[in-house]
Design a protein around this motif. Structure first.
Motif, short mmCIF file in Angstrom:
data_model
loop_
_atom_site.label_atom_id
_atom_site.label_comp_id
_atom_site.label_asym_id
_atom_site.label_seq_id
_atom_site.Cartn_x
_atom_site.Cartn_y
_atom_site.Cartn_z
N VAL A 109 0.84 -1.45 -0.21
CA VAL A 109 -0.15 0.22 -0.16
C VAL A 109 0.54 1.57 0.14
O VAL A 109 0.15 2.14 -0.25
CB VAL A 109 -1.16 0.24 1.14
CG1 VAL A 109 -2.03 -0.95 1.11
CG2 VAL A 109 -0.27 0.00 1.92
N GLU A 110 2.30 1.23 0.45
CA GLU A 110 3.13 2.31 0.30
C GLU A 110 3.48 2.51 -1.13
O GLU A 110 4.38 3.24 -1.60
CB GLU A 110 4.54 2.72 1.65
CG GLU A 110 3.52 2.74 2.96
CD GLU A 110 4.28 2.47 4.12
OE1 GLU A 110 5.48 2.94 4.25
OE2 GLU A 110 3.46 2.93 4.96
N ASN A 111 3.92 1.56 -2.22
CA ASN A 111 4.37 0.79 -2.69
C ASN A 111 3.02 2.46 -4.24
O ASN A 111 2.35 2.63 -4.45
CB ASN A 111 3.62 -0.02 -3.40
CG ASN A 111 5.01 -0.73 -5.43
OD1 ASN A 111 5.34 0.95 -5.61
ND2 ASN A 111 4.76 -1.81 -5.45
N PRO A 112 3.99 2.94 -4.62
CA PRO A 112 3.97 4.64 -5.73
C PRO A 112 3.16 3.34 -6.85
O PRO A 112 1.83 4.17 -7.25
CB PRO A 112 5.02 4.82 -6.21
CG PRO A 112 6.42 4.99 -5.45
CD PRO A 112 5.65 4.07 -4.40
N THR A 113 3.40 2.58 -7.23
CA THR A 113 3.63 1.73 -8.91
C THR A 113 1.72 1.29 -8.01
O THR A 113 1.00 1.47 -8.65
CB THR A 113 4.08 0.65 -9.36
OG1 THR A 113 5.43 1.54 -9.44
CG2 THR A 113 3.38 0.36 -10.31
N PHE A 114 1.73 0.69 -7.01
CA PHE A 114 0.40 0.06 -6.22
C PHE A 114 -0.64 1.02 -6.04
O PHE A 114 -2.10 0.91 -6.49
CB PHE A 114 0.80 -0.86 -4.77
CG PHE A 114 0.06 -1.61 -4.57
CD1 PHE A 114 -0.29 -3.02 -4.38
CD2 PHE A 114 -0.90 -0.94 -3.56
CE1 PHE A 114 -0.98 -3.84 -4.21
CE2 PHE A 114 -2.57 -2.06 -3.15
CZ PHE A 114 -2.37 -2.71 -3.26
N ARG B 42 4.62 -10.81 -8.18
CA ARG B 42 5.92 -11.00 -7.57
C ARG B 42 6.99 -9.71 -8.06
O ARG B 42 7.47 -9.03 -8.78
CB ARG B 42 6.16 -12.15 -7.59
CG ARG B 42 5.62 -13.62 -7.08
CD ARG B 42 5.97 -14.63 -7.25
NE ARG B 42 5.14 -15.27 -8.00
CZ ARG B 42 5.23 -16.10 -8.79
NH1 ARG B 42 5.56 -17.34 -7.80
NH2 ARG B 42 4.93 -17.18 -9.12
N GLY B 43 8.39 -9.29 -6.78
CA GLY B 43 9.24 -8.82 -7.63
C GLY B 43 8.23 -6.82 -7.44
O GLY B 43 7.70 -6.86 -6.58
N GLU B 44 9.07 -6.81 -8.62
CA GLU B 44 8.58 -5.32 -9.60
C GLU B 44 7.21 -5.48 -9.92
O GLU B 44 7.55 -4.81 -11.45
CB GLU B 44 9.14 -4.51 -8.81
CG GLU B 44 10.09 -3.89 -7.50
CD GLU B 44 11.40 -3.25 -8.12
OE1 GLU B 44 11.40 -2.57 -8.94
OE2 GLU B 44 12.61 -2.50 -7.51
N HIS B 45 6.08 -5.62 -10.24
CA HIS B 45 5.02 -6.08 -11.26
C HIS B 45 4.81 -4.40 -11.39
O HIS B 45 4.26 -3.67 -10.66
CB HIS B 45 4.44 -7.27 -10.88
CG HIS B 45 3.06 -7.83 -12.07
ND1 HIS B 45 3.01 -7.02 -13.04
CD2 HIS B 45 4.01 -9.17 -12.94
CE1 HIS B 45 2.84 -7.55 -14.03
NE2 HIS B 45 2.75 -9.15 -13.56
N PRO B 46 4.32 -4.38 -12.52
CA PRO B 46 4.17 -3.45 -12.98
C PRO B 46 2.40 -2.90 -13.07
O PRO B 46 2.02 -1.76 -12.96
CB PRO B 46 4.71 -3.24 -15.02
CG PRO B 46 4.49 -4.44 -15.00
CD PRO B 46 5.11 -4.58 -14.37
#
Length: 891
Positions: A314-319, A417-421
Motif C-alpha cells: 500500500v505504500e508502493n507508488p505503483t500499487f 511478485r517482485g516489482e510487477h508493473p
C-alpha cells in the motif's frame, strides 16, 4: 555485430580484423581456447531467474545483409485448450507463444510460471549481497569451483562409459546429419506459422491410459525390498470394499501419449461468496468527508482498506497509482461517490483518500474470528469442508483423484511478485460465463450457479485440466488441475527427473561439442555454443523476450548489452533482473574463448538495449539440444546438474551424530547444490526476528541449566569446592534484569498452556455429553503459576534455588543437565544452519531440482526419518520416490 557486417564472417589477417566476402568463413584466429575452471555464479544471484518458456524455433536467416534489432515486444496471444503443462512448444510461433502464460496448480514445483514484471531500476548491489564465509576470506563459491570441476570431469567420464557402442554410433551420426544441412548466419527471425500449431507430447504430459516403459533400475529398486501392499478404505460411498494401493511407478503399462484420459467426471468449481456491504457507519473518507459508494465501488475500496497493514504494497507508488486508476474507473461506471447530503464528490487525489475506517472494521472482524473458541472454529471448518467435499475429488479413468485448486480466486487487488508493473490493479470477480469446463463426453456436465451458464463445455482428452478461465490482469489462463499427490502430477515429476537422468549419458558429448563450437566459423553456431556453456556452467535460465507491459526479466538468450560487463582477461559480470524480478549480479571467470566471443557479440555499433545473442532464440537452442537427446531443453541442465551434484556429494558423505547433525550434513550438501545452481533468495524480513527468538530460546535453556546446578548446591554445598565455583556461575549475558524478564515469559507461557488445556478438556466433556468444568477449576489449576512466581521472587532475593521434584538427587539432576546440554547443542546447530541458509533457497533445490529419490536414499542410508526433509504434503507429492527406491539407488 554491425548491420553491415551481419553477412560477413569475422577473420583476422596479420593480426587485424578485416572484412571478407560472404563466402569467407570465420576462422580460429580469435585465439586458442585457454580453458579455465569456470567460477560458480552465486554472490548476488537470485533464487530464481527469468521464466523458462520454450519457444518455437526461429529459422536462421539466409546469408545476406540483415539489420540487427532490439528485442521486440511480444504480439498476439494464443487461446488454447490444449495441455496446459506443456514444456516443449517448438511448433508454436514466437509471436503467439510469448504472451501466453499458464497459471499452474502447484507454483511451488512448477518451473514455468511466467512472472511478468517491469524493467525498473536494479537494487544496489549491497541490498542483495551475500557475505563471505565467516571463517575465511575466500568466498564459498570460489571454494566450490574446483569441486565442481572434478564432479564435471567424473560425469563426462561416466557418461562415455555408460553409452553402448551402437548408441554412441547413432548419437554421433545425428549431429553430422544436422551439420550437412545448409547452415546460415542470419540474425534472429520469427517463423511464419503456415499451419495450425499442434502441441507436442512432452515429459510433463502424463497419460493415465497409455503405457510408458519404466526404466529397469526403477523396477529393480522398487522390487528390491518388499513393501507391504498398503490398503486404504475406498472413499466412494457406495462401495465398502477396500481398494488396493495403485503404484503407478511400478506399472510399465502407463505411458505418455496424446490422450490423457478416456473418462473424466467432476463437479466443477467453487465460487467465492458474494460481497457483503459494510455497515452504514463504516465509510471511506475523502478529504475528511465520509463517502456513500455503490456496493461494487465500496468492495474495491475495501480491497485497499483491508490491507493497510501490508505496507510493502500500500505504500508502493505503483500499487497506489494502479489502484487509483481502476478505482476511479469503477466509480465512473457506478455513478460516482456522494457525501451525506447526496452531493457528488470527485475522488481524484489518492493522498486525500482515507481508508482507515474500513481497515478498522475488517481488522476487528479478523480479531473476532481469531478469538472464536476452538470448538466453534472446528465446527466452521467442518461445515466448509462438507460444502466443498463434492468438489475435492474427480473420477479420472475410473479412479478417484484429488483436485488441486477447485476454488475460483476471489476478487482482490493484484500484488504480483517482485516489482510487477500491474501491482495494485483490480482482479475482477470471475463469473461462470467466463469458465470453460472439461469433462468426458458421457459424463454429466456440472451445473453452473443458478441463473448462470458456462462459457463452454469441452471434451479435451489431450488436456489434464478440469476447468479454465482467463484472468483480467495479464490475460493469463488459469487452470483447475489435479492435486500434487495425484497420479498425473506424480508421473509428471517422475518423467522430469528421468529426463535429467538420461542426460548423464550424453553430457560429455554436449560439453565437448560446445567447447569446440566456441570457435565455430558461423556466428550463429558460436552463439549457440556460448549460450549452452553459460547455461551448463552457471545455471542461467534460457530466457525469453517480454512484452511492453511486462518486466525486463531476462535469461541467457535474452541478455542485453547492458547486462554483461567484461573485465579482461577472463572475468564477466552479469547484472540483470531474473525470475521474480530478483537481481542476478555476479562476477565469474569464464573460458578465454567465451570471453572473446562475448566481446565480439558486444562489438559496436551495438549499444544498450541491443541483444547479445542476436541470432539465437530459446526454441532454436532447444532444437539444437534435442539433436543429442530427444526432449532435451535448456532447463533440463539445471535439474541434471543439481541432481548429479547432490548424488556425487551423497556418495562421499559420512553423516554421523544425532538426527540434527545428520540433517545439517544434508543441508550443507543441499546448500552447495543451491549455490552451484544459483538458487538464491533475498533475506526474509522476518529472518532477524526468527534468529533472535532462537537465540532467546537457547539462552533460556542455559538459564534452566544454571538453575539445575544451583539445585545441586542446595543438595550438597560441598560440590562448589569439588567442581569449582566457575561451574556454578551464571553466564555473563544473563543479568538480573534479563532473568526477571525471562521468568515473566515462563510464567505467561505456563499460564497459556493451562488455559488451553482447560478449554480443550471442556470441549471434550461437551462432545461426550457431560457438563463443563467451572471457572473455579481453572483457578485451582492456575495456582501452579502463582507458586512459580513466589519461588522466582524468593530465588531473586536470596540467590539460592531449592531442589525440585520428587526425591531429587545429584545423579538425577546431572542427567537432566546432560539432556539440556544436548538440546542446546541441537538448537545451536539449527540456528547455525538457518543463518547459513538465509540467502540460499534450499527448498527450491530440494523440491524442484534435486531428484527426491536422492533425499529418500539419504534418509534410508543414514536412518533419518523422511519427515525431517519432506512435509506431509511433500510426502504425498513424492510418494512415488519414497516407495520406489532403497538406499543403494543411484541417480
Amino acid at each position: 555485430m554491425s548491420s553491415s557486417e551481419d553477412d560477413t564472417p569475422l577473420v583476422k589477417a596479420n593480426g587485424r580484423r578485416t572484412g571478407a566476402p560472404t563466402d569467407v568463413k570465420m576462422g580460429d584466429a580469435t585465439g586458442t581456447n585457454g580453458h579455465v575452471d569456470p567460477g560458480v555464479s552465486i554472490r548476488f544471484g537470485p533464487v530464481k531467474a527469468a521464466n523458462d518458456v520454450d519457444m518455437a524455433d526461429a529459422d536462421p536467416q539466409a546469408d545476406g545483409a540483415a539489420p540487427k534489432r532490439k528485442s521486440r515486444a511480444s504480439i498476439g496471444q494464443r487461446k488454447s485448450y490444449a495441455e496446459p503443462e506443456s514444456s516443449e512448444e517448438d511448433d508454436q510461433p514466437l509471436s503467439k507463444r510469448r504472451r501466453t502464460s499458464v497459471k499452474h496448480e502447484d507454483p511451488e514445483t512448477d518451473d514455468d510460471v511466467p512472472l511478468a514484471l517491469n524493467g525498473r531500476k536494479l537494487p544496489k548491489a549491497s541490498e542483495t549481497a551475500i557475505g563471505e564465509e565467516s571463517d575465511s576470506d575466500v568466498p564459498i563459491e570460489r571454494k566450490l569451483a574446483s569441486q565442481k570441476k572434478k564432479i564435471q570431469q567424473k560425469a563426462e567420464k561416466d557418461a562415455k562409459a555408460s553409452r553402448k557402442p551402437d548408441a554412441t554410433k547413432a548419437a554421433k551420426a545425428a549431429p553430422k546429419a544436422m551439420a550437412n544441412k545448409r547452415q546460415t548466419n542470419g540474425v534472429k527471425k520469427e517463423p511464419v506459422d503456415e499451419k495450425p500449431a499442434v502441441i507436442k507430447k512432452t515429459a510433463k504430459h502424463v497419460q493415465l491410459k497409455g503405457k510408458p516403459a519404466i526404466p529397469a533400475h526403477v523396477k529393480k529398486a522398487a522390487s528390491g525390498k518388499s513393501t507391504p501392499v498398503k490398503k486404504e478404505e475406498s472413499e466412494e460411498a457406495d462401495d465398502g470394499e477396500e481398494e488396493e494401493e495403485y503404484k503407478w511407478w511400478e506399472d510399465p503399462t502407463k505411458g505418455d501419449g496424446t490422450i490423457k484420459w478416456t473418462s473424466l467426471e467432476h463437479n466443477g468449481v467453487v465460487f467465492p461468496p458474494p460481497y457483503e456491504p459494510l455497515p452504514g457507519d463504516v465509510k471511506m473518507k475523502y478529504d475528511g468527508i465520509p463517502l456513500t459508494l455503490h456496493p461494487d465501488a465500496e468492495e474495491v475500496a475495501g480491497f485497499f482498506g483491508s490491507m493497510l497493514n501490508a505496507t510493502q504494497h500500500v505504500e508502493n507508488p505503483t500499487f497506489q497509482k494502479n489502484f487509483m486508476m481502476d478505482f476511479r474507473d469503477i466509480l465512473k461506471k457506478t455513478g460516482g461517490a456522494t457525501d451525506s447530503k447526496g452531493n457528488k464528490v470527485d475522488v481524484k487525489d489518492f493522498k486525500k483518500c482515507d481508508f482507515q475506517p474500513i481497515f478498522a472494521y475488517y481488522d476487528m472482524k479478523r480479531l473476532e474470528k481469531k478469538a472464536l473458541p476452538a470448538a466453534e472454529k472446528k465446527q466452521l471448518k467442518a461445515e466448509k469442508d462438507e460444502q466443498e467435499a463434492a468438489f475435492m475429488y474427480c473420477m479420472w479413468d475410473g479412479r478417484k483423484q484429488k483436485v488441486g485448486n477447485f476454488r475460483v480466486e476471489p476478487p482482490s487487488l493484484f500484488r504480483g511478485r517482485g516489482e510487477h508493473p500491474k501491482t495494485g490493479r483490480v482482479k475482477a470477480r470471475v463469473q461462470p460465463e467466463q469458465i470453460t469446463i472439461n469433462v468426458g463426453k458421457d459424463a454429466p456436465v456440472p451445473p453452473p450457479p443458478e441463473g448462470h451458464s458456462w462459457k463452454e463445455v469441452k471434451h479435451d482428452q489431450e488436456g489434464t485440466w478440469l476447468a479454465m478461465w482467463q484472468e483480467n490482469i495479464n490475460g493469463n489462463y488459469k487452470y483447475v488441475m489435479l492435486a500434487a499427490n495425484s497420479d498425473v502430477k506424480g508421473q509428471s515429476d517422475f518423467k522430469k527427473f528421468e529426463k535429467a537422468r538420461e542426460l548423464k549419458h550424453h553430457i560429455d558429448r554436449i560439453r565437448k561439442d560446445y567447447q569446440k563450437n566456441l570457435k565455430h566459423e558461423l556466428m550463429v553456431e558460436r552463439q549457440k555454443a556460448t549460450a549452452v556453456y553459460l547455461i551448463d556452467q552457471f545455471a542461467l535460465r534460457a530466457g525469453n523476450e517480454k512484452g511492453e507491459d511486462e518486466a525486463e526479466t531476462v535469461g541467457c538468450c535474452s541478455l542485453k548489452y547492458e547486462n554483461v560487463t567484461l573485465k579482461p582477461p577472463n572475468k564477466v559480470v552479469f547484472d540483470f533482473l531474473g525470475k521474480d524480478s530478483i537481481r542476478f549480479y555476479d562476477e565469474v571467470e569464464v573460458d578465454a574463448q567465451v570471453f572473446k566471443n562475448l566481446k565480439i557479440f558486444k562489438k559496436a555499433p551495438k549499444k544498450a538495449g541491443d541483444e547479445i545473442f542476436d541470432r539465437l532464440t530459446t526454441s532454436a537452442l532447444n532444437k539444437h539440444l534435442s539433436v543429442y537427446m530427444q526432449g532435451l531443453t535448456a532447463k533440463v541442465f539445471r535439474t541434471y546438474n543439481a541432481s548429479h551434484t547432490m548424488s556425487t556429494l551423497l556418495k562421499d558423505m559420512k553423516a554421523t551424530g544425532n538426527n540434527a547433525e545428520k540433517v545439517k550434513a544434508y543441508n550443507d550438501a543441499n546448500r552447495k547444490v543451491a549455490i552451484l545452481c544459483n538458487h538464491k533468495r533475498t533475506v526474509a524480513a522476518s529472518h532477524a526476528g526468527q534468529m533472535e527468538k532462537m537465540s532467546e530460546r537457547i539462552k533460556g535453556l542455559r538459564y534452566q541449566k544454571w538453575r539445575l546446578k544451583q539445585q545441586m548446591l542446595d543438595l550438597d554445598s560441598g560440590l562448589k569446592k569439588k567442581k569449582g565455583a566457575k561451574y556454578f556461575e551464571r553466564d555473563e549475558d544473563m543479568d538480573l534484569e534479563w532473568v526477571k524478564e525471562h521468568q515473566a515469559f515462563l510464567l505467561e507461557e505456563q499460564r497459556q498452556k493451562i488455559q488451553k488445556k482447560f478449554e480443550k478438556d471442556n470441549e471434550k466433556l461437551v462432545a461426550e455429553g457431560e457438563k463443563e468444568m467451572k471457572a473455579k477449576e481453572l483457578e485451582e489449576r492456575l495456582q501452579v503459576v502463582k507458586d512459580m512466581e513466589k519461588k522466582f521472587n524468593k530465588e531473586n532475593k536470596t540467590g539460592k534455588v531449592e531442589a525440585e521434584g520428587k526425591g531429587p538427587t545429584i545423579d538425577k539432576i546431572e542427567t537432566a543437565i546432560g539432556k539440556l546440554e544436548q538440546r542446546v547443542e541441537n538448537m545451536e546447530i539449527q540456528a547455525q544452519d538457518k543463518e547459513e541458509n538465509k540467502e540460499v533457497a534450499l527448498g527450491t533445490s530440494k523440491i524442484n531440482y534435486i531428484d527426491p529419490r536422492l533425499t529418500v536414499v539419504f534418509s534410508k542410508k543414514f536412518d533419518v526419518p523422511i519427515e525431517k526433509f519432506f512435509s506431509k504434503s511433500l510426502r504425498e507429492k513424492f510418494e512415488w520416490a519414497i516407495k520406489s527406491v532403497d538406499e543403494d539407488w543411484e541417480f
